[in-house]
Design a protein around this motif. Structure first.
Motif, PDB file in Angstrom:
ATOM      1  N   ILE A 156       0.830  -1.201   0.000  1.00 54.03           N
ATOM      2  CA  ILE A 156       0.000   0.000   0.000  1.00 54.03           C
ATOM      3  C   ILE A 156       0.866   1.253   0.000  1.00 54.03           C
ATOM      4  O   ILE A 156       0.609   2.206  -0.746  1.00 54.03           O
ATOM      5  N   GLN A 157       1.906   1.243   0.808  1.00 45.18           N
ATOM      6  CA  GLN A 157       2.774   2.422   0.915  1.00 45.18           C
ATOM      7  C   GLN A 157       3.491   2.718  -0.407  1.00 45.18           C
ATOM      8  O   GLN A 157       3.683   3.876  -0.781  1.00 45.18           O
ATOM      9  N   ASN A 158       3.847   1.672  -1.138  1.00 45.10           N
ATOM     10  CA  ASN A 158       4.662   1.867  -2.346  1.00 45.10           C
ATOM     11  C   ASN A 158       3.880   1.891  -3.648  1.00 45.10           C
ATOM     12  O   ASN A 158       4.362   2.443  -4.644  1.00 45.10           O
ATOM     13  N   TYR A 159       2.673   1.309  -3.667  1.00 41.35           N
ATOM     14  CA  TYR A 159       1.973   1.179  -4.938  1.00 41.35           C
ATOM     15  C   TYR A 159       0.534   1.695  -4.944  1.00 41.35           C
ATOM     16  O   TYR A 159      -0.043   1.880  -6.010  1.00 41.35           O
ATOM     17  N   PHE A 160      -0.073   1.896  -3.775  1.00 42.96           N
ATOM     18  CA  PHE A 160      -1.499   2.200  -3.757  1.00 42.96           C
ATOM     19  C   PHE A 160      -1.845   3.482  -3.006  1.00 42.96           C
ATOM     20  O   PHE A 160      -2.871   3.561  -2.333  1.00 42.96           O
ATOM     21  N   LEU A 161      -0.989   4.497  -3.129  1.00 40.94           N
ATOM     22  CA  LEU A 161      -1.285   5.824  -2.602  1.00 40.94           C
ATOM     23  C   LEU A 161      -1.303   6.807  -3.764  1.00 40.94           C
ATOM     24  O   LEU A 161      -0.442   6.761  -4.636  1.00 40.94           O
ATOM     25  N   ASP A 162      -2.308   7.708  -3.760  1.00 41.37           N
ATOM     26  CA  ASP A 162      -2.358   8.700  -4.825  1.00 41.37           C
ATOM     27  C   ASP A 162      -1.403   9.860  -4.531  1.00 41.37           C
ATOM     28  O   ASP A 162      -0.658   9.830  -3.546  1.00 41.37           O
ATOM     29  N   ALA A 163      -1.433  10.883  -5.365  1.00 46.01           N
ATOM     30  CA  ALA A 163      -0.501  12.004  -5.221  1.00 46.01           C
ATOM     31  C   ALA A 163      -0.659  12.745  -3.902  1.00 46.01           C
ATOM     32  O   ALA A 163       0.290  13.363  -3.405  1.00 46.01           O
ATOM     33  N   ASN A 164      -1.859  12.659  -3.320  1.00 44.30           N
ATOM     34  CA  ASN A 164      -2.115  13.334  -2.042  1.00 44.30           C
ATOM     35  C   ASN A 164      -1.897  12.432  -0.835  1.00 44.30           C
ATOM     36  O   ASN A 164      -2.172  12.827   0.298  1.00 44.30           O
ATOM     37  N   GLY A 165      -1.439  11.204  -1.070  1.00 45.54           N
ATOM     38  CA  GLY A 165      -1.192  10.272   0.024  1.00 45.54           C
ATOM     39  C   GLY A 165      -2.411   9.499   0.464  1.00 45.54           C
ATOM     40  O   GLY A 165      -2.373   8.802   1.486  1.00 45.54           O
ATOM     41  N   ASN A 166      -3.520   9.589  -0.306  1.00 46.97           N
ATOM     42  CA  ASN A 166      -4.739   8.846   0.032  1.00 46.97           C
ATOM     43  C   ASN A 166      -4.681   7.433  -0.537  1.00 46.97           C
ATOM     44  O   ASN A 166      -4.119   7.205  -1.614  1.00 46.97           O
ATOM     45  N   LYS A 167      -5.267   6.489   0.183  1.00 54.01           N
ATOM     46  CA  LYS A 167      -5.255   5.092  -0.259  1.00 54.01           C
ATOM     47  C   LYS A 167      -6.192   4.905  -1.446  1.00 54.01           C
ATOM     48  O   LYS A 167      -7.316   5.405  -1.447  1.00 54.01           O
ATOM     49  N   THR A 185      -6.557  -6.210  -5.471  1.00 53.33           N
ATOM     50  CA  THR A 185      -5.309  -6.956  -5.302  1.00 53.33           C
ATOM     51  C   THR A 185      -5.477  -8.047  -4.249  1.00 53.33           C
ATOM     52  O   THR A 185      -5.030  -9.193  -4.435  1.00 53.33           O
ATOM     53  N   PHE A 186      -6.140  -7.710  -3.161  1.00 52.43           N
ATOM     54  CA  PHE A 186      -6.402  -8.705  -2.118  1.00 52.43           C
ATOM     55  C   PHE A 186      -7.304  -9.824  -2.658  1.00 52.43           C
ATOM     56  O   PHE A 186      -7.114 -11.008  -2.329  1.00 52.43           O
ATOM     57  N   ALA A 187      -8.306  -9.461  -3.474  1.00 56.88           N
ATOM     58  CA  ALA A 187      -9.202 -10.466  -4.054  1.00 56.88           C
ATOM     59  C   ALA A 187      -8.435 -11.408  -4.983  1.00 56.88           C
ATOM     60  O   ALA A 187      -8.665 -12.627  -4.992  1.00 56.88           O
ATOM     61  N   ALA A 188      -7.521 -10.848  -5.782  1.00 60.39           N
ATOM     62  CA  ALA A 188      -6.701 -11.676  -6.674  1.00 60.39           C
ATOM     63  C   ALA A 188      -5.828 -12.635  -5.876  1.00 60.39           C
ATOM     64  O   ALA A 188      -5.641 -13.799  -6.262  1.00 60.39           O
ATOM     65  N   TYR A 189      -5.301 -12.154  -4.760  1.00 61.80           N
ATOM     66  CA  TYR A 189      -4.498 -13.015  -3.878  1.00 61.80           C
ATOM     67  C   TYR A 189      -5.335 -14.187  -3.362  1.00 61.80           C
ATOM     68  O   TYR A 189      -4.900 -15.347  -3.390  1.00 61.80           O
TER      69      TYR A 189
END
Length: 424
Positions: A369-380, A388-392
């Motif tokens: 989440i910290q490296n791939y799933f935060l937008d430019a404003n730091g929102n998840k 991604t969790f569902a695919a897992y």
């Protein structure tokens, strides 16, 4: 008082203790203490870290040295003392260590409660598959009652949630000494090999392919459970930043909405005997994994407005996702191990689920989440996170279908099967 009623009281209090603070500790942390996100992340790791060694270690003690019900009581008394101390702590670092100590006491009681229940029911000549799920459901009821009690009493941001949990833990600790006697089955056996002397026979189960594969998937499912525990209420709270949703009930009272998951558990727990008898253990476990796919996928597409039905359905599906694996898994362990290693084998199951799996789930998901799933404003970016969790979960289900080769004849009565343990 009947054995079932005594076990129901035990199960109710077991999960009441957890439910009194697990869902609302975030509100206490951020609103009452005003501590930051970084420090909060390590608090959830205490459950996994404690589960890496304590369930297995306490299971060995219960198998060889001390009555399971007495050990169970001692641990709950120790946990109560920690819970009473938590509100007075002034730094996140100290809070972490006291919470870690609390988890060291609490996490092994999950497996010990199963051992006490199974032993008491078998001594009473009852079928565990039929009798245990209706007893276990009261544990979920206890969790729900605790959630609602904390919310309705106004304890969500208050240290009183820990006092309530501590009082329940102290009562259960003393009550445990009145439960049916569960003496260590291995205490009078010959000393034997180094493995048997150290009480490590349960770990030799890894040398059996079916047990090694089962514990591997227990770890993977433990990671999925940690994902939903850590991010479920956070996901709903994040809708507060959207003016269209911020005043809705589901956002203001996210803990009550999430409690639908536990309400769902009560229904699916009661359905387990039917599903086990009709489909067998492997199919029930596979159903659990498919349910995890739905749990995460519905969260991805849901919202507090027109998509509220998907959030509610996700919470309902959670009952199958959680209980169909956890309870059928504990029954699988019970049937595939001998009474002499019953407690330590259940502890090993808990270690792989709540220990190794939880640590992997919390650490890897946090990094992703910290490296791939935060937008430019730091929102998840919640849609991408949940998908991604569902695919897992889907990958785990497909892998389980191929790798777990286990023939279970549902209409045959449950029995203990002597595991093949190497002589060292």
């Amino acid at each position: 008082m009947s054995i079932k009623l005594r076990l129901i009281i035990m199960g109710f209090l077991q999960f009441f203790i957890w439910g009194a603070w697990l869902i609302t500790i975030g509100s206490f942390w951020f609103q009452y203490k005003n501590w930051d996100n970084t420090d909060f992340g390590i608090i959830f790791s205490t459950m996994g870290l404690a589960s890496l060694f304590m369930p297995a270690l306490m299971g060995i003690l219960a198998d060889r040295k001390i009555n399971a019900e007495k050990l169970y009581g001692i641990l709950h008394i120790g946990g109560a003392l920690c819970l009473f101390v938590l509100p007075s702590i002034s730094t996140p670092k100290t809070f972490f260590w006291v919470m870690f100590l609390n988890m060291i006491f609490y996490m092994p009681t999950l497996a010990l409660a199963i051992t006490v229940a199974y032993t008491a029911l078998k001594k009473g000549g009852q079928d565990v598959v039929k009798s245990y799920p209706p007893i276990r459901v009261w544990g979920t009821v206890g969790f729900i009652v605790a959630e609602w009690a904390v919310s309705l009493l106004g304890f969500e941001t208050s240290p009183n949630q820990f006092y309530l949990a501590g009082a329940a833990s102290l009562f259960l600790g003393f009550y445990a000494f009145t439960l049916p006697k569960c003496p260590p089955p291995s205490s009078n056996q010959p000393t034997g090999t180094f493995v048997s002397q150290m009480g490590l026979q349960a770990f030799t189960l890894f040398k059996q392919r079916k047990m090694a594969v089962f514990f591997f998937f227990a770890m993977l499912l433990g990671a999925a459970l940690q994902l939903t525990n850590a991010y479920g209420t956070t996901f709903l709270h994040d809708f507060e930043s959207n003016p269209a949703y911020k005043d809705l009930f589901v956002v203001k009272h996210s803990a009550i909405i999430i409690s639908i998951s536990q309400i769902s558990e009560t229904l699916f727990i009661l359905a387990i005997p039917f599903f086990l008898k009709r489909f067998g253990i492997k199919q029930v476990m596979l159903m659990s994994m498919v349910a995890w796919v739905l749990r995460f996928g519905l969260f991805a597409y849901g919202d507090p407005g027109s998509g509220l039905w998907m959030i509610i359905l996700s919470c309902i599906v959670y009952g199958m996702a959680f209980d169909f694996f956890n309870i059928s898994g504990s029954l699988f362990v019970e049937n595939e191990t001998t009474p002499t290693i019953r407690a330590s084998a259940q502890g090993l199951f808990m270690m792989m689920t709540n220990g190794v799996g939880a640590v992997i789930g919390s650490s890897v998901s946090g990094w992703l989440i910290q490296n791939y799933f935060l937008d430019a404003n730091g929102n998840k970016e919640w849609f991408e996170i949940w998908m991604t969790f569902a695919a897992y979960a889907l990958f785990v289900a497909l892998l389980f279908l191929v790798m777990f080769r286990y023939k279970h004849y549902p209409n045959e009565p449950a029995k203990n099967v002597e595991p093949v343990l190497p002589v060292e």
